[in-house]
Design an enzyme around this catalytic site. Structure first.
Site, PDB file in Angstrom:
ATOM      1  CE1 TYR A 210      21.060  41.401 -48.453  1.00 16.94           C
ATOM      2  CE2 TYR A 210      19.161  40.233 -48.509  1.00 16.94           C
ATOM      3  CZ  TYR A 210      19.677  41.451 -48.241  1.00 16.94           C
ATOM      4  OH  TYR A 210      19.088  42.409 -48.250  1.00 16.94           O
ATOM      5  CE  LYS A 214      20.405  42.799 -45.078  1.00 18.27           C
ATOM      6  NZ  LYS A 214      20.651  44.003 -44.567  1.00 18.27           N
ATOM      7  CB  ILE A 243      13.055  47.969 -52.156  1.00 13.98           C
ATOM      8  CG1 ILE A 243      12.801  47.633 -50.456  1.00 13.98           C
ATOM      9  CG2 ILE A 243      12.885  49.383 -52.393  1.00 13.98           C
ATOM     10  CD1 ILE A 243      13.928  48.023 -49.787  1.00 13.98           C
TER      11      ILE A 243
END
Length: 306
Positions: A210, A214, A243
């Site tokens: 991941y 990114k 988040i």
């Protein structure tokens, strides 16, 4: 001390404010900002308006993508959401935003089901949007997946899927939108959703593929900005911090210590919420950021600034 003869031979031109202003106005590359109307309240900061702009939002069926889609609608945009989910029900959060767009905001939110790795269907959908609306002006590429697995246990299949959605899918979505802009000889703005994880390795979060994906999104945006700038197409990224979403709530149940460790890792000592990225999306898609391209807007509570 400068010899007097040198001063006599060298003519220095004083750039007074008047001279500077004249030089600016005579520059052939001068940018003309949007003209505001009479200074009524509805036209203040008109450069932030997205009125009548058509924006595609991948990953717009829910979560951060849908939150940003609603912000674009409030700014006046017509929004087309792409997602791989089955068509959202009218009583879902997507249905609420779509109803608000029609009844309150004088706009529309349209759903298109597609996997961003399906290049053929993706191009057909985006071309259909451009043909239907007459133009396409912007993109938020928010579609992405996450997987937490130690590097020694990662399979090639899982890695290919992660990179396929998070990098290739973002690339193909940007390509599909840019093709329509260039075809119609129009300018536009593309916003790719990165992450602070593209800049740093997250302590205590085991996401090698991941994080690599990114980092790839940030570099992809810089290269697309360089290649498409001559067409008036700007490409920037937003890099969020941690988040609070349905996914992170699930992680907190599995790893309770993260509920306190994650906020403690940034300077504001708290987590962020999807609504805190609304303004960034509107800014990057609007004329307010007209001279910004190839840049990363990192919004991480100071996590990477330590």
């Amino acid at each position: 001390m400068v010899p007097r003869g040198l001063l006599a031979r060298k003519s220095l031109r004083i750039m007074t404010p008047t001279v500077l202003a004249r030089a600016f106005h005579q520059s052939p590359r001068r940018y003309s900002p949007p003209q505001a109307q009479t200074p009524a309240r509805s036209t203040l900061l008109a450069e932030f308006s997205l009125k009548d702009k058509v924006v595609v939002v991948s990953g717009g069926g829910r979560g951060v993508g849908l939150t940003q889609a609603e912000a674009l609608l409030e700014a006046g945009a017509i929004v087309h959401a792409l997602d791989r989910l089955p068509r959202p029900a009218e009583d879902s959060e997507f249905g609420r935003v779509a109803l608000r767009a029609r009844s309150e905001l004088g706009s529309s939110l349209t759903y298109h089901r597609v996997d961003v790795r399906d290049q053929k269907t993706l191009n057909e959908i985006v071309e259909g949007i451009a043909d239907r609306e007459g133009h396409v002006d912007g993109l938020i590429a928010a579609a992405g997946i996450q997987q937490e697995t130690p590097a020694l246990e990662y399979t090639a299949e899982d890695s290919d899927k992660m990179l396929g959605v998070n990098i290739t899918g973002v690339f193909m979505t940007a390509q599909a939108v840019a093709r329509q802009m260039i075809k119609r000889k129009q300018k536009g703005s593309l916003v790719l959703i990165g992450s602070m994880s593209g800049t740093v390795a997250n302590r205590g979060l085991i996401c090698p593929a991941y994080n690599a994906s990114k980092a790839g999104v940030l570099q992809l945006a810089r290269n697309l900005a360089a290649e498409w700038g001559e067409h008036g197409i700007r490409v920037n990224t937003i890099s969020p911090g941690y988040i609070v979403t349905a996914m992170t709530e699930g992680l907190f149940e599995a790893f309770p210590e993260r509920r306190t460790a994650w906020p403690d890792a940034n300077m504001l000592k708290r987590l962020s919420y999807p609504e805190e990225y609304r303004g960034a999306a509107v800014f990057l898609l609007s004329d307010a950021s007209s001279f910004m391209t190839g840049a990363d807007l990192r919004i991480d509570g100071g996590h990477c600034a330590w």
